[in-house]
Structures are given as structure tokens and as C-alpha cells.
Design an enzyme around this catalytic site. Structure first.
Site, PDB file in Angstrom:
ATOM      1  N   TYR A  47       0.843  -1.205   0.000  1.00  0.00           N
ATOM      2  CA  TYR A  47       0.000   0.000   0.000  1.00  0.00           C
ATOM      3  C   TYR A  47       0.877   1.253   0.000  1.00  0.00           C
ATOM      4  O   TYR A  47       0.647   2.188  -0.783  1.00  0.00           O
ATOM      5  CB  TYR A  47      -0.905  -0.060   1.230  1.00  0.00           C
ATOM      6  CG  TYR A  47      -1.490   1.244   1.694  1.00  0.00           C
ATOM      7  CD1 TYR A  47      -2.573   1.819   1.044  1.00  0.00           C
ATOM      8  CD2 TYR A  47      -0.961   1.898   2.814  1.00  0.00           C
ATOM      9  CE1 TYR A  47      -3.109   3.019   1.486  1.00  0.00           C
ATOM     10  CE2 TYR A  47      -1.495   3.085   3.266  1.00  0.00           C
ATOM     11  CZ  TYR A  47      -2.562   3.643   2.599  1.00  0.00           C
ATOM     12  OH  TYR A  47      -3.092   4.832   3.028  1.00  0.00           O
TER      13      TYR A  47
HETATM   14  N1  LIG Z   1      -6.935   4.799   7.366  1.00  0.00           N
HETATM   15  C1  LIG Z   1      -5.809   5.416   7.704  1.00  0.00           C
HETATM   16  O1  LIG Z   1      -5.379   5.389   8.874  1.00  0.00           O
HETATM   17  C2  LIG Z   1      -5.053   6.179   6.645  1.00  0.00           C
HETATM   18  C3  LIG Z   1      -3.832   6.781   6.977  1.00  0.00           C
HETATM   19  C4  LIG Z   1      -3.178   7.546   6.031  1.00  0.00           C
HETATM   20  C5  LIG Z   1      -3.719   7.711   4.770  1.00  0.00           C
HETATM   21  N2  LIG Z   1      -4.900   7.104   4.447  1.00  0.00           N
HETATM   22  C6  LIG Z   1      -5.448   7.326   3.098  1.00  0.00           C
HETATM   23  O2  LIG Z   1      -6.393   8.380   3.187  1.00  0.00           O
HETATM   24  C7  LIG Z   1      -7.352   8.258   2.124  1.00  0.00           C
HETATM   25  C8  LIG Z   1      -8.763   8.451   2.675  1.00  0.00           C
HETATM   26  O3  LIG Z   1      -9.029   7.478   3.651  1.00  0.00           O
HETATM   27  P1  LIG Z   1     -10.427   7.533   4.447  1.00  0.00           P
HETATM   28  O4  LIG Z   1     -10.356   6.423   5.430  1.00  0.00           O
HETATM   29  O5  LIG Z   1     -10.711   8.903   4.886  1.00  0.00           O
HETATM   30  O6  LIG Z   1     -11.478   7.212   3.274  1.00  0.00           O
HETATM   31  P2  LIG Z   1     -12.422   5.923   3.117  1.00  0.00           P
HETATM   32  O7  LIG Z   1     -13.481   5.987   4.171  1.00  0.00           O
HETATM   33  O8  LIG Z   1     -11.572   4.685   3.010  1.00  0.00           O
HETATM   34  O9  LIG Z   1     -13.124   6.246   1.713  1.00  0.00           O
HETATM   35  C9  LIG Z   1     -12.502   5.877   0.514  1.00  0.00           C
HETATM   36  C10 LIG Z   1     -13.189   6.628  -0.604  1.00  0.00           C
HETATM   37  O10 LIG Z   1     -12.614   6.204  -1.851  1.00  0.00           O
HETATM   38  C11 LIG Z   1     -13.690   5.886  -2.738  1.00  0.00           C
HETATM   39  N3  LIG Z   1     -13.288   4.894  -3.713  1.00  0.00           N
HETATM   40  C12 LIG Z   1     -12.815   3.638  -3.493  1.00  0.00           C
HETATM   41  N4  LIG Z   1     -12.591   3.013  -4.670  1.00  0.00           N
HETATM   42  C13 LIG Z   1     -12.939   3.892  -5.646  1.00  0.00           C
HETATM   43  C14 LIG Z   1     -12.957   3.835  -7.061  1.00  0.00           C
HETATM   44  N5  LIG Z   1     -12.598   2.732  -7.734  1.00  0.00           N
HETATM   45  N6  LIG Z   1     -13.373   4.926  -7.751  1.00  0.00           N
HETATM   46  C15 LIG Z   1     -13.771   6.059  -7.101  1.00  0.00           C
HETATM   47  N7  LIG Z   1     -13.787   6.170  -5.749  1.00  0.00           N
HETATM   48  C16 LIG Z   1     -13.370   5.095  -5.048  1.00  0.00           C
HETATM   49  C17 LIG Z   1     -14.789   5.378  -1.824  1.00  0.00           C
HETATM   50  O11 LIG Z   1     -16.027   5.411  -2.491  1.00  0.00           O
HETATM   51  P3  LIG Z   1     -17.193   4.299  -2.250  1.00  0.00           P
HETATM   52  O12 LIG Z   1     -18.106   4.868  -1.191  1.00  0.00           O
HETATM   53  O13 LIG Z   1     -17.845   4.171  -3.581  1.00  0.00           O
HETATM   54  O14 LIG Z   1     -16.537   3.019  -1.809  1.00  0.00           O
HETATM   55  C18 LIG Z   1     -14.685   6.385  -0.683  1.00  0.00           C
HETATM   56  O15 LIG Z   1     -15.332   7.588  -1.013  1.00  0.00           O
HETATM   57  C19 LIG Z   1      -7.085   6.908   1.478  1.00  0.00           C
HETATM   58  O16 LIG Z   1      -6.314   7.096   0.305  1.00  0.00           O
HETATM   59  C20 LIG Z   1      -6.247   6.184   2.505  1.00  0.00           C
HETATM   60  O17 LIG Z   1      -5.394   5.253   1.894  1.00  0.00           O
HETATM   61  C21 LIG Z   1      -5.572   6.346   5.359  1.00  0.00           C
END
Ligand SMILES: NC(=O)c1ccc[n+]([C@@H]2O[C@H](COP(=O)([O-])OP(=O)(O)OC[C@H]3O[C@@H](n4cnc5c(N)ncnc54)[C@H](OP(=O)(O)O)[C@@H]3O)[C@@H](O)[C@H]2O)c1
Length: 212
Positions: free
Chosen positions: A125
Site C-alpha cells: 500500500y
Molecule cells: N486509514 C488510515 O489510517 C489512513 C492513513 C493515512 C492515509 N490514508 C489514506 O487516506 C485516504 C482516505 O481514507 P479515508 O479512510 O478517509 O477514506 P475511506 O473511508 O476509506 O473512503 C474511501 C473513498 O474512496 C472511494 N473509492 C474507493 N474506490 C474507488 C474507485 N474505484 N473509484 C472512485 N472512488 C473510489 C470510496 O467510495 P465508495 O463509497 O464508492 O466506496 C470512498 O469515497 C485513502 O487514500 C487512505 O489510503 C488512510
């Protein structure tokens, strides 16, 4: 500013939509499922249906800036991570170039600068995020790369700690604060070219971003 938010349905992207509308921006929220439109339109955004693994080009017409907040999620395997977090992101860079969109803020991840810093289970990732960030920074777009620590659903504090490019420590940050950091970057041209890690801390967001 007409802002396209990719990954707008939930998480950080949803919070960014709400904050940007409150700041007076025109916000176009990209969603995969039309059933998600009502909630976003209810907070004042317009919506466009698009998929990072499918049709997305039409979403970029007449857009001033793009915020990428999408991710394949922790429950999918490395194949989906490559398709969404890497290839899907690269497709959006190409769409920006095709539609003359210059400004781009990427939501990446802490440790994406050096994937070997991460736990073995998430190195694929981090490698995907790393590659997408590098391709973006080399693309000629006016890019800012935001690399947050672990995301939480706690209320925002409005205060952060930044490391350019690395913090040298781990930490967490509410999604609400990450959205505020991304919006602050979009509003400050001085952040073009900046790459930084961010966790919760003691510095007010405008001050931390203003110092970049
Ligand atoms: N979790 C952590 O601790 C962490 C830490 C650092 C960075 N991040 C990064 O931060 C970002 C946001 O994370 P989050 O947890 O706030 O968001 P999230 O709740 O995981 O939401 C992900 C979003 O991406 C969309 N998505 C997924 N596949 C897609 C596709 N094929 N086409 C268009 N949209 C798509 C989802 O839409 P749907 O509703 O349609 O599924 C949703 O709106 C991510 O890139 C993650 O890797 C996460």
C-alpha cells in the site's frame, strides 16, 4: 474555485466536501453510487458519477482544482490497491492534463516517502502511494502531497504537527483535520510543490500551512 473531490462519499473526502462548501467553494463530489448523491447535494455540493477503475474523464470538465481522497481500503488485497491507489490516481493526473486542470492536492499516507518504514503487511500500500506521489510530482501539475498519520473519526482540533518531508515519528489525526489541511493547501499557492507528513499537534492549521 470549482473543486473536484475524488472519494467524496465518506471519510476524509466527505469532510472536505462539507468544509469547502462552507468556505464558499463550488464543489463537485465524485461518487461511484448514484444513491450517494442526495446526502452530498444536501450539504450543497453537486455530484458526478465516476470510477477510478472505469469512466472518469467527464468529471474533470471545467474544474479548477482536484483533491484526491480515495483509497481501496484496508479490506482489499494488493491488486485493488494497485488499481485504485496507484493506477486510478495516475488516470486522474492524465485527466487533469487533458482538461487543463493545474491544481492538485493528493491525500497520501505517512511513510509513503519510504515504504520500507512501514509494517510489512502494508508495504504494498505504501509503495502504491509512493509511486503515485512521485508520478504526480513529476507530472507538471501544481501539486501538494499531504501524508497523514492514522486517521480517526474524532472531532477536529484544528491543530497539527507537520514534518517536511518526514516527521520521524508516528501518530494519528482526525479526518476532519486532514480535510482542513487539504483545504488550507488548496487556498494557498505557496504550498505548490510541498510534500509533508501530518499528525495531531499544537500548531493551528493556518499557521502550520502558512509556514510551508
Ligand atoms: N486509514 C488510515 O489510517 C489512513 C492513513 C493515512 C492515509 N490514508 C489514506 O487516506 C485516504 C482516505 O481514507 P479515508 O479512510 O478517509 O477514506 P475511506 O473511508 O476509506 O473512503 C474511501 C473513498 O474512496 C472511494 N473509492 C474507493 N474506490 C474507488 C474507485 N474505484 N473509484 C472512485 N472512488 C473510489 C470510496 O467510495 P465508495 O463509497 O464508492 O466506496 C470512498 O469515497 C485513502 O487514500 C487512505 O489510503 C488512510
Amino acid at each position: 474555485m470549482e473543486l473536484l473531490v475524488i472519494g467524496a462519499s465518506r471519510g476524509t473526502g466527505r469532510r472536505l466536501v462539507e468544509q469547502a462548501v462552507r468556505q464558499g467553494h463550488e464543489v463537485r463530489a465524485m461518487i461511484r453510487d448514484p444513491q450517494q448523491a442526495a446526502g452530498l447535494e444536501g450539504v450543497g455540493a453537486t455530484t458526478v458519477v465516476g470510477d477510478l477503475e472505469g469512466e472518469l474523464d467527464h468529471a474533470f470538465e471545467h474544474v479548477d482544482a482536484v483533491a484526491f481522497c480515495a483509497g481501496s481500503g484496508s479490506k482489499t488485497g494488493p491488486d485493488a490497491t494497485l488499481r485504485v491507489d496507484l493506477h486510478g490516481a495516475v488516470r486522474t493526473f492524465d485527466a487533469c492534463a487533458a482538461h487543463g486542470v493545474q491544481r492538485y492536492v493528493m491525500l497520501s499516507s505517512i511513510a509513503a516517502g519510504d515504504p520500507l518504514r512501514g509494517r510489512e503487511s502494508i508495504r504494498h500500500y505504501l509503495a502504491a502511494k509512493h509511486a503515485a506521489d512521485r508520478i504526480l510530482l513529476a507530472s507538471g501539475l501544481e501539486a501538494t502531497v499531504v501524508r497523514p498519520g492514522g486517521l480517526t473519526d474524532d472531532p477536529g482540533t484544528g491543530r497539527v504537527r507537520l514534518g517536511t518531508p518526514d516527521l520521524g515519528e508516528r501518530g494519528t489525526i482526525p479526518r476532519e483535520d486532514v480535510a482542513a489541511v487539504m483545504l488550507a493547501c488548496l487556498e494557498r499557492p505557496t504550498t505548490v510543490g510541498a510534500v509533508f507528513e501530518v499528525i495531531s499537534g499544537g500548531t493551528p492549521i493556518p499557521e502550520a500551512i502558512g509556514a510551508l
